[in-house]
Design a protein around this motif. Structure first.
Motif, PDB file in Angstrom:
ATOM      1  N   ASN A  79       2.532 -15.494   2.646  1.00 25.01           N
ATOM      2  CA  ASN A  79       2.140 -14.112   2.347  1.00 25.01           C
ATOM      3  C   ASN A  79       3.090 -13.562   1.292  1.00 25.01           C
ATOM      4  O   ASN A  79       4.194 -13.083   1.629  1.00 25.01           O
ATOM      5  CB  ASN A  79       2.172 -13.252   3.611  1.00 25.01           C
ATOM      6  N   PRO A  80       2.711 -13.585   0.013  1.00 29.81           N
ATOM      7  CA  PRO A  80       3.594 -13.102  -1.061  1.00 29.81           C
ATOM      8  C   PRO A  80       3.936 -11.620  -0.951  1.00 29.81           C
ATOM      9  O   PRO A  80       4.852 -11.158  -1.652  1.00 29.81           O
ATOM     10  CB  PRO A  80       2.777 -13.375  -2.335  1.00 29.81           C
ATOM     11  N   GLN A  81       3.236 -10.905  -0.094  1.00 33.11           N
ATOM     12  CA  GLN A  81       3.485  -9.468   0.063  1.00 33.11           C
ATOM     13  C   GLN A  81       4.165  -9.142   1.397  1.00 33.11           C
ATOM     14  O   GLN A  81       4.089  -8.006   1.855  1.00 33.11           O
ATOM     15  CB  GLN A  81       2.168  -8.698  -0.044  1.00 33.11           C
ATOM     16  N   GLU A  82       4.824 -10.111   1.988  1.00 29.83           N
ATOM     17  CA  GLU A  82       5.509  -9.869   3.254  1.00 29.83           C
ATOM     18  C   GLU A  82       6.712  -8.961   2.975  1.00 29.83           C
ATOM     19  O   GLU A  82       7.673  -9.352   2.325  1.00 29.83           O
ATOM     20  CB  GLU A  82       5.958 -11.199   3.863  1.00 29.83           C
ATOM     21  N   LEU A  83       6.654  -7.732   3.482  1.00 32.62           N
ATOM     22  CA  LEU A  83       7.583  -6.683   3.074  1.00 32.62           C
ATOM     23  C   LEU A  83       9.021  -6.956   3.505  1.00 32.62           C
ATOM     24  O   LEU A  83       9.964  -6.741   2.738  1.00 32.62           O
ATOM     25  CB  LEU A  83       7.110  -5.336   3.639  1.00 32.62           C
ATOM     26  N   ILE A  84       9.214  -7.392   4.750  1.00 33.00           N
ATOM     27  CA  ILE A  84      10.573  -7.603   5.258  1.00 33.00           C
ATOM     28  C   ILE A  84      11.283  -8.679   4.450  1.00 33.00           C
ATOM     29  O   ILE A  84      12.451  -8.534   4.066  1.00 33.00           O
ATOM     30  CB  ILE A  84      10.531  -7.972   6.751  1.00 33.00           C
ATOM     31  N   SER A  85      10.571  -9.765   4.146  1.00 34.41           N
ATOM     32  CA  SER A  85      11.173 -10.862   3.389  1.00 34.41           C
ATOM     33  C   SER A  85      11.528 -10.428   1.972  1.00 34.41           C
ATOM     34  O   SER A  85      12.603 -10.760   1.454  1.00 34.41           O
ATOM     35  CB  SER A  85      10.201 -12.050   3.348  1.00 34.41           C
ATOM     36  N   LEU A  86      10.638  -9.665   1.321  1.00 35.10           N
ATOM     37  CA  LEU A  86      10.899  -9.210  -0.039  1.00 35.10           C
ATOM     38  C   LEU A  86      12.100  -8.266  -0.089  1.00 35.10           C
ATOM     39  O   LEU A  86      12.960  -8.380  -0.971  1.00 35.10           O
ATOM     40  CB  LEU A  86       9.660  -8.514  -0.596  1.00 35.10           C
ATOM     41  N   LYS A  87      12.149  -7.339   0.837  1.00 36.84           N
ATOM     42  CA  LYS A  87      13.269  -6.400   0.861  1.00 36.84           C
ATOM     43  C   LYS A  87      14.582  -7.114   1.144  1.00 36.84           C
ATOM     44  O   LYS A  87      15.605  -6.860   0.489  1.00 36.84           O
ATOM     45  CB  LYS A  87      13.022  -5.326   1.914  1.00 36.84           C
ATOM     46  N   LEU A  88      14.573  -8.029   2.118  1.00 32.43           N
ATOM     47  CA  LEU A  88      15.788  -8.750   2.489  1.00 32.43           C
ATOM     48  C   LEU A  88      16.272  -9.621   1.341  1.00 32.43           C
ATOM     49  O   LEU A  88      17.474  -9.623   1.014  1.00 32.43           O
ATOM     50  CB  LEU A  88      15.526  -9.603   3.728  1.00 32.43           C
TER      51      LEU A  88
ATOM     52  N   MET B 277      13.369  -8.874  -9.358  1.00 28.13           N
ATOM     53  CA  MET B 277      12.107  -9.597  -9.175  1.00 28.13           C
ATOM     54  C   MET B 277      11.548  -9.378  -7.768  1.00 28.13           C
ATOM     55  O   MET B 277      10.359  -9.051  -7.600  1.00 28.13           O
ATOM     56  CB  MET B 277      12.326 -11.093  -9.414  1.00 28.13           C
ATOM     57  N   TYR B 278      12.386  -9.542  -6.759  1.00 28.20           N
ATOM     58  CA  TYR B 278      11.917  -9.355  -5.377  1.00 28.20           C
ATOM     59  C   TYR B 278      11.489  -7.903  -5.129  1.00 28.20           C
ATOM     60  O   TYR B 278      10.471  -7.638  -4.490  1.00 28.20           O
ATOM     61  CB  TYR B 278      13.018  -9.745  -4.395  1.00 28.20           C
ATOM     62  N   TRP B 279      12.274  -6.980  -5.653  1.00 22.76           N
ATOM     63  CA  TRP B 279      11.959  -5.564  -5.409  1.00 22.76           C
ATOM     64  C   TRP B 279      10.704  -5.124  -6.171  1.00 22.76           C
ATOM     65  O   TRP B 279       9.978  -4.242  -5.704  1.00 22.76           O
ATOM     66  CB  TRP B 279      13.161  -4.693  -5.796  1.00 22.76           C
ATOM     67  N   GLU B 280      10.451  -5.716  -7.335  1.00 26.05           N
ATOM     68  CA  GLU B 280       9.219  -5.406  -8.047  1.00 26.05           C
ATOM     69  C   GLU B 280       8.000  -5.884  -7.255  1.00 26.05           C
ATOM     70  O   GLU B 280       6.963  -5.214  -7.204  1.00 26.05           O
ATOM     71  CB  GLU B 280       9.248  -6.046  -9.441  1.00 26.05           C
ATOM     72  N   GLN B 281       8.125  -7.051  -6.634  1.00 31.72           N
ATOM     73  CA  GLN B 281       7.048  -7.534  -5.767  1.00 31.72           C
ATOM     74  C   GLN B 281       6.887  -6.624  -4.550  1.00 31.72           C
ATOM     75  O   GLN B 281       5.764  -6.358  -4.103  1.00 31.72           O
ATOM     76  CB  GLN B 281       7.336  -8.976  -5.317  1.00 31.72           C
ATOM     77  N   LEU B 282       8.012  -6.137  -4.033  1.00 28.24           N
ATOM     78  CA  LEU B 282       7.963  -5.226  -2.891  1.00 28.24           C
ATOM     79  C   LEU B 282       7.279  -3.922  -3.274  1.00 28.24           C
ATOM     80  O   LEU B 282       6.433  -3.403  -2.524  1.00 28.24           O
ATOM     81  CB  LEU B 282       9.389  -4.948  -2.401  1.00 28.24           C
TER      82      LEU B 282
ATOM     83  N   ALA C 257       5.092  -3.438  -5.602  1.00 29.27           N
ATOM     84  CA  ALA C 257       3.660  -3.682  -5.785  1.00 29.27           C
ATOM     85  C   ALA C 257       2.932  -3.805  -4.452  1.00 29.27           C
ATOM     86  O   ALA C 257       1.740  -3.471  -4.351  1.00 29.27           O
ATOM     87  CB  ALA C 257       3.461  -4.949  -6.623  1.00 29.27           C
ATOM     88  N   ALA C 258       3.638  -4.273  -3.420  1.00 29.13           N
ATOM     89  CA  ALA C 258       3.011  -4.458  -2.109  1.00 29.13           C
ATOM     90  C   ALA C 258       2.979  -3.181  -1.283  1.00 29.13           C
ATOM     91  O   ALA C 258       2.174  -3.072  -0.349  1.00 29.13           O
ATOM     92  CB  ALA C 258       3.749  -5.550  -1.335  1.00 29.13           C
ATOM     93  N   LEU C 259       3.828  -2.224  -1.614  1.00 31.65           N
ATOM     94  CA  LEU C 259       3.880  -0.980  -0.843  1.00 31.65           C
ATOM     95  C   LEU C 259       2.675  -0.096  -1.146  1.00 31.65           C
ATOM     96  O   LEU C 259       2.254   0.005  -2.306  1.00 31.65           O
ATOM     97  CB  LEU C 259       5.163  -0.208  -1.156  1.00 31.65           C
ATOM     98  N   PRO C 260       2.113   0.564  -0.143  1.00 29.95           N
ATOM     99  CA  PRO C 260       1.019   1.510  -0.392  1.00 29.95           C
ATOM    100  C   PRO C 260       1.488   2.665  -1.270  1.00 29.95           C
ATOM    101  O   PRO C 260       2.669   3.010  -1.297  1.00 29.95           O
ATOM    102  CB  PRO C 260       0.642   1.993   1.020  1.00 29.95           C
ATOM    103  N   GLU C 261       0.565   3.262  -1.982  1.00 29.61           N
ATOM    104  CA  GLU C 261       0.907   4.356  -2.889  1.00 29.61           C
ATOM    105  C   GLU C 261       1.519   5.549  -2.162  1.00 29.61           C
ATOM    106  O   GLU C 261       2.303   6.305  -2.732  1.00 29.61           O
ATOM    107  CB  GLU C 261      -0.340   4.805  -3.657  1.00 29.61           C
ATOM    108  N   VAL C 262       1.150   5.727  -0.907  1.00 31.94           N
ATOM    109  CA  VAL C 262       1.643   6.888  -0.157  1.00 31.94           C
ATOM    110  C   VAL C 262       2.946   6.591   0.572  1.00 31.94           C
ATOM    111  O   VAL C 262       3.475   7.464   1.273  1.00 31.94           O
ATOM    112  CB  VAL C 262       0.574   7.361   0.853  1.00 31.94           C
ATOM    113  N   ASN C 263       3.481   5.409   0.426  1.00 37.68           N
ATOM    114  CA  ASN C 263       4.707   5.054   1.135  1.00 37.68           C
ATOM    115  C   ASN C 263       5.882   5.837   0.575  1.00 37.68           C
ATOM    116  O   ASN C 263       6.103   5.890  -0.639  1.00 37.68           O
ATOM    117  CB  ASN C 263       4.972   3.548   1.011  1.00 37.68           C
ATOM    118  N   ALA C 264       6.666   6.451   1.482  1.00 35.15           N
ATOM    119  CA  ALA C 264       7.766   7.323   1.064  1.00 35.15           C
ATOM    120  C   ALA C 264       8.932   6.560   0.447  1.00 35.15           C
ATOM    121  O   ALA C 264       9.756   7.162  -0.251  1.00 35.15           O
ATOM    122  CB  ALA C 264       8.263   8.129   2.263  1.00 35.15           C
ATOM    123  N   SER C 265       9.012   5.260   0.669  1.00 39.48           N
ATOM    124  CA  SER C 265      10.155   4.495   0.164  1.00 39.48           C
ATOM    125  C   SER C 265       9.942   3.974  -1.253  1.00 39.48           C
ATOM    126  O   SER C 265      10.839   3.335  -1.814  1.00 39.48           O
ATOM    127  CB  SER C 265      10.451   3.322   1.100  1.00 39.48           C
TER     128      SER C 265
END
Length: 275
Positions: A218-227, A243-248, A250-258
């Protein structure tokens, strides 16, 4: 708390300086200046009266000189009295002592009654979440004793252990869950996160392998990308972190506060990578 008392006492001393310095000056000068001014004015007025009487012929020269001498003796006597301790000076220590004691009185009253409601509320806010986590852990541990083959239960227990900062227990709980339900991307990310923090935030080949396995599924697995981004940034691998944070991002919803904080981290990583 130590910082609070440092600034509190500093403000007290500054306030006392504003009060005591004028007060001391007042005590030093006010009595003598006021008394001397009054006596001098009276002396001059009476002297003018004597001269006026002499000019009108109501006083002789001898009477004028005698009156001037008498006024001079009275002025000297009053000046001597103003230099010696008086009844007024006995009140000098009282306002000074009151001023010096006010900070101690204020501290005493504050420790007895000050902000008790807020302190109790803050303590309750700190203890209630921890008590809730401990109850959750105890409940899950009891359930897993009765049903030890619940992968979901072990995952929930591992997450509760993470909240309670029982990192080694969290690692074992996630390992147990993976052995039952398989190595899902999210579970691999959580397990890697627990291993990273329990190992003193050291990035190891094992962690890199777990993250790559999770992102391969899952290229959009949030915990792995952030870690992975956080670990790369801590080690000075700023291009990898970006690179990892850019993928993160892109995977975050538009309404995500982070999203805003992730975007700021990406910008900082790019800036450091250029240096």
């Amino acid at each position: 708390m130590n910082t609070f008392w440092f600034y509190a006492w500093s403000l007290c001393f500054v306030s006392l300086a504003f009060v005591l310095v004028p007060l001391m000056r007042c005590f030093k000068n006010n009595h003598q200046i006021n008394r001397t001014d009054v006596n001098t004015k009276l002396y001059l007025d009476r002297l003018h009266e004597l001269e006026a009487l002499y000019k009108t012929g109501l006083l002789t020269l001898e009477q004028l000189e005698a009156g001037e001498s008498e006024l001079g003796r009275e002025l000297l006597q009053d000046a001597h009295i103003s230099d010696s301790p008086s009844i007024d000076s006995l009140g000098r220590p009282l306002p000074i002592l009151v001023s010096l004691s006010l900070p101690f009185i204020a501290v005493f009253l504050y420790t007895q009654w000050g902000a008790q409601d807020q302190i109790l509320a803050a303590r309750n806010q700190q203890t209630q979440p921890r008590q809730g986590i401990e109850k959750t852990i105890a409940h899950l541990e009891t359930l897993l004793k009765e049903n030890p083959d619940s992968g979901e239960g072990w995952t929930l227990l591992g997450r509760a252990y993470m909240q309670d900062e029982r990192l080694d227990d969290a690692v074992r709980a996630f390992e147990k869950a993976a052995s039952i339900d398989g190595r899902s991307p999210e579970l691999l990310g959580r397990q890697a996160q627990a291993l990273y923090f329990s190992g003193g935030k050291r990035w190891t080949p094992q962690l890199q392998s777990m993250i790559e396995e999770a992102l391969a599924s899952n290229p959009q697995e949030l915990i792995s990308l952030k870690l992975a981004g956080t670990a790369a940034f801590q080690e000075g691998r700023f291009e990898d972190a970006a690179m990892y944070w850019e993928q993160l991002l892109a995977a975050l919803p538009e309404v995500n506060a982070s999203r805003a904080s992730v975007a700021a981290d990406i910008k900082k990583a790019h800036q450091l990578a250029i240096k």
